[in-house]
Design an enzyme around this catalytic site. Structure first.
Site, mmCIF file in Angstrom:
data_model
loop_
_atom_site.group_PDB
_atom_site.id
_atom_site.type_symbol
_atom_site.label_atom_id
_atom_site.label_comp_id
_atom_site.label_asym_id
_atom_site.label_seq_id
_atom_site.Cartn_x
_atom_site.Cartn_y
_atom_site.Cartn_z
ATOM 1 N N HIS A 66 0.824 -1.210 0.000
ATOM 2 C CA HIS A 66 0.000 0.000 0.000
ATOM 3 C C HIS A 66 0.861 1.264 0.000
ATOM 4 O O HIS A 66 2.003 1.268 0.483
ATOM 5 C CB HIS A 66 -0.934 0.014 1.212
ATOM 6 C CG HIS A 66 -0.210 0.042 2.532
ATOM 7 N ND1 HIS A 66 0.332 1.188 3.066
ATOM 8 C CD2 HIS A 66 0.067 -0.945 3.416
ATOM 9 C CE1 HIS A 66 0.906 0.917 4.222
ATOM 10 N NE2 HIS A 66 0.773 -0.377 4.457
ATOM 11 N N TRP A 125 -0.203 6.661 9.359
ATOM 12 C CA TRP A 125 0.650 6.240 10.478
ATOM 13 C C TRP A 125 2.073 5.925 10.029
ATOM 14 O O TRP A 125 2.984 5.973 10.841
ATOM 15 C CB TRP A 125 0.021 5.060 11.216
ATOM 16 C CG TRP A 125 -1.053 5.496 12.175
ATOM 17 C CD1 TRP A 125 -1.690 6.704 12.211
ATOM 18 C CD2 TRP A 125 -1.606 4.722 13.238
ATOM 19 N NE1 TRP A 125 -2.611 6.725 13.221
ATOM 20 C CE2 TRP A 125 -2.589 5.522 13.869
ATOM 21 C CE3 TRP A 125 -1.390 3.426 13.706
ATOM 22 C CZ2 TRP A 125 -3.338 5.071 14.955
ATOM 23 C CZ3 TRP A 125 -2.138 2.973 14.789
ATOM 24 C CH2 TRP A 125 -3.097 3.792 15.406
ATOM 25 N N ASN A 126 2.283 5.601 8.755
ATOM 26 C CA ASN A 126 3.659 5.573 8.247
ATOM 27 C C ASN A 126 4.263 6.964 8.408
ATOM 28 O O ASN A 126 5.413 7.125 8.833
ATOM 29 C CB ASN A 126 3.705 5.202 6.764
ATOM 30 C CG ASN A 126 3.351 3.758 6.474
ATOM 31 O OD1 ASN A 126 2.742 3.473 5.447
ATOM 32 N ND2 ASN A 126 3.711 2.823 7.344
ATOM 33 N N THR A 134 1.390 0.158 13.080
ATOM 34 C CA THR A 134 0.028 0.127 12.548
ATOM 35 C C THR A 134 -0.619 -1.250 12.656
ATOM 36 O O THR A 134 -1.666 -1.406 13.269
ATOM 37 C CB THR A 134 0.013 0.598 11.084
ATOM 38 O OG1 THR A 134 0.717 1.833 10.970
ATOM 39 C CG2 THR A 134 -1.409 0.799 10.612
ATOM 40 N N GLY A 135 -0.012 -2.261 12.038
ATOM 41 C CA GLY A 135 -0.574 -3.604 12.113
ATOM 42 C C GLY A 135 -1.986 -3.680 11.569
ATOM 43 O O GLY A 135 -2.265 -3.269 10.444
ATOM 44 N N GLU A 165 -1.781 -6.905 7.273
ATOM 45 C CA GLU A 165 -0.446 -6.668 7.802
ATOM 46 C C GLU A 165 -0.193 -7.572 9.009
ATOM 47 O O GLU A 165 -1.125 -8.107 9.618
ATOM 48 C CB GLU A 165 -0.315 -5.186 8.196
ATOM 49 C CG GLU A 165 0.994 -4.775 8.865
ATOM 50 C CD GLU A 165 2.226 -5.030 8.018
ATOM 51 O OE1 GLU A 165 2.516 -6.212 7.735
ATOM 52 O OE2 GLU A 165 2.910 -4.063 7.661
ATOM 53 N N ARG A 166 1.058 -7.757 9.325
ATOM 54 C CA ARG A 166 1.431 -8.412 10.582
ATOM 55 C C ARG A 166 0.775 -7.663 11.739
ATOM 56 O O ARG A 166 0.768 -6.438 11.775
ATOM 57 C CB ARG A 166 2.951 -8.379 10.729
ATOM 58 C CG ARG A 166 3.457 -8.752 12.106
ATOM 59 C CD ARG A 166 4.920 -8.413 12.265
ATOM 60 N NE ARG A 166 5.350 -8.602 13.640
ATOM 61 C CZ ARG A 166 6.551 -8.290 14.107
ATOM 62 N NH1 ARG A 166 7.453 -7.767 13.289
ATOM 63 N NH2 ARG A 166 6.849 -8.489 15.371
ATOM 64 N N TYR A 181 0.864 -6.195 15.218
ATOM 65 C CA TYR A 181 1.948 -5.757 16.099
ATOM 66 C C TYR A 181 1.579 -5.777 17.581
ATOM 67 O O TYR A 181 2.306 -5.222 18.413
ATOM 68 C CB TYR A 181 2.431 -4.364 15.696
ATOM 69 C CG TYR A 181 3.497 -4.394 14.629
ATOM 70 C CD1 TYR A 181 4.811 -4.721 14.941
ATOM 71 C CD2 TYR A 181 3.195 -4.119 13.304
ATOM 72 C CE1 TYR A 181 5.796 -4.765 13.958
ATOM 73 C CE2 TYR A 181 4.167 -4.152 12.314
ATOM 74 C CZ TYR A 181 5.470 -4.476 12.660
ATOM 75 O OH TYR A 181 6.445 -4.518 11.677
ATOM 76 N N ARG A 203 10.673 -5.879 15.886
ATOM 77 C CA ARG A 203 10.361 -5.508 14.508
ATOM 78 C C ARG A 203 10.996 -6.448 13.496
ATOM 79 O O ARG A 203 10.394 -6.750 12.466
ATOM 80 C CB ARG A 203 10.835 -4.082 14.216
ATOM 81 C CG ARG A 203 10.091 -2.997 14.966
ATOM 82 C CD ARG A 203 10.568 -1.627 14.561
ATOM 83 N NE ARG A 203 10.247 -1.356 13.154
ATOM 84 C CZ ARG A 203 10.699 -0.306 12.474
ATOM 85 N NH1 ARG A 203 11.514 0.556 13.060
ATOM 86 N NH2 ARG A 203 10.359 -0.125 11.216
ATOM 87 N N ARG A 204 12.192 -6.936 13.761
ATOM 88 C CA ARG A 204 12.970 -7.604 12.737
ATOM 89 C C ARG A 204 13.246 -9.084 12.968
ATOM 90 O O ARG A 204 13.640 -9.784 12.039
ATOM 91 C CB ARG A 204 14.299 -6.868 12.545
ATOM 92 C CG ARG A 204 14.152 -5.570 11.775
ATOM 93 C CD ARG A 204 13.532 -5.844 10.433
ATOM 94 N NE ARG A 204 13.434 -4.678 9.579
ATOM 95 C CZ ARG A 204 12.899 -4.687 8.370
ATOM 96 N NH1 ARG A 204 12.422 -5.816 7.880
ATOM 97 N NH2 ARG A 204 12.820 -3.589 7.651
#
Length: 229
Positions: A9, A14-15, A21-22, A87-88, A90, A114-115
């Site tokens: 997207h 929120w980016n 965001t999730g 999305e994942r 969070y 995050r990673r």
């Protein structure tokens, strides 16, 4: 030979504000709209004719798909929305500013959340008002299927059944497919179709609004891959 296009997207609100965001349903920013429209222009220039579109049940991905299809004169094609392309999740990090989270828990811990491929974030309780269990778009799901938080491994396990049941058969049939989704759900699919290791996938980035075009053979092996920008 079938074509498969992934589009993360466009930039979301929120980016822009640097928040986790999730599954929170935020909208595209003005820049995100521009990115999605540009993706449509790039797809039109590339001349790809799609047979089927897929997206998540989150507004930012749905709108990105629609802008991209409108820009390539294909808004009319069949479209399927699925929570499995979300999305994942969070967890309890959703809504928090990433810099503030780093101040609270430390840069290293937030980086791991995050990673890391298989480390879960702090979980969001099902009783929390922000839980997806309170969102009617998930009312058809078994409550046990609604996550309180995910890592990339769990996201992959959520996405792959949809790939195998819905997307792969159409590609094998020679249909051209577009998937507009999210950074981590698309990274999960990228890992799967490119056979990327657990370690290497953590370095793979999906740029907002950038179409990624695959040519796949009859066994869904990647023949070629290119990014349109």
């Amino acid at each position: 030979m079938a074509k498969l296009v992934f589009i993360r997207h466009g930039q979301s609100e929120w980016n822009l504000s640097n928040q986790f965001t999730g599954w929170v349903d935020v909208n595209l920013s003005e820049e995100g709209v521009r990115q999605a429209q540009n993706a449509g222009a790039l797809l039109k220039k590339e001349g790809i004719l799609f047979d089927q579109a897929y997206t998540s049940v989150l507004t930012r991905a749905i709108k990105t798909l629609h802008y991209a299809l409108e820009g390539s004169d294909q808004l009319w094609i069949p479209e399927t929305k699925s929570w499995r392309l979300n999305e994942r999740h969070y967890g309890a990090l959703q809504g928090q500013n990433k810099a503030e989270a780093a101040e609270k828990w430390g840069d290293e811990q937030v980086h791991i959340w995050r990673r890391s491929y298989d480390t879960l974030p702090p979980l969001l309780d099902a009783s929390d008002e922000g839980s997806a269990a309170n969102d009617r778009r998930y009312a058809h799901l078994d409550p046990k299927a609604i996550p309180g938080g995910e890592n990339l491994k769990v996201t992959l396990e959520r996405v792959i059944p949809f790939w195998e049941d819905e997307i792969a058969p159409k590609l094998i049939d020679g249909q051209n497919i577009i998937v507009a989704a999210h950074g981590n759900s698309l990274r999960a699919l990228t890992k799967y179709i490119e056979n990327i290791s657990d370690e290497d996938i953590m370095d793979v980035e999906m740029a907002t609004g950038e179409p990624v075009v695959y040519d796949l053979d009859e066994n869904l092996n990647v023949v070629s891959k290119k990014k349109l920008n």
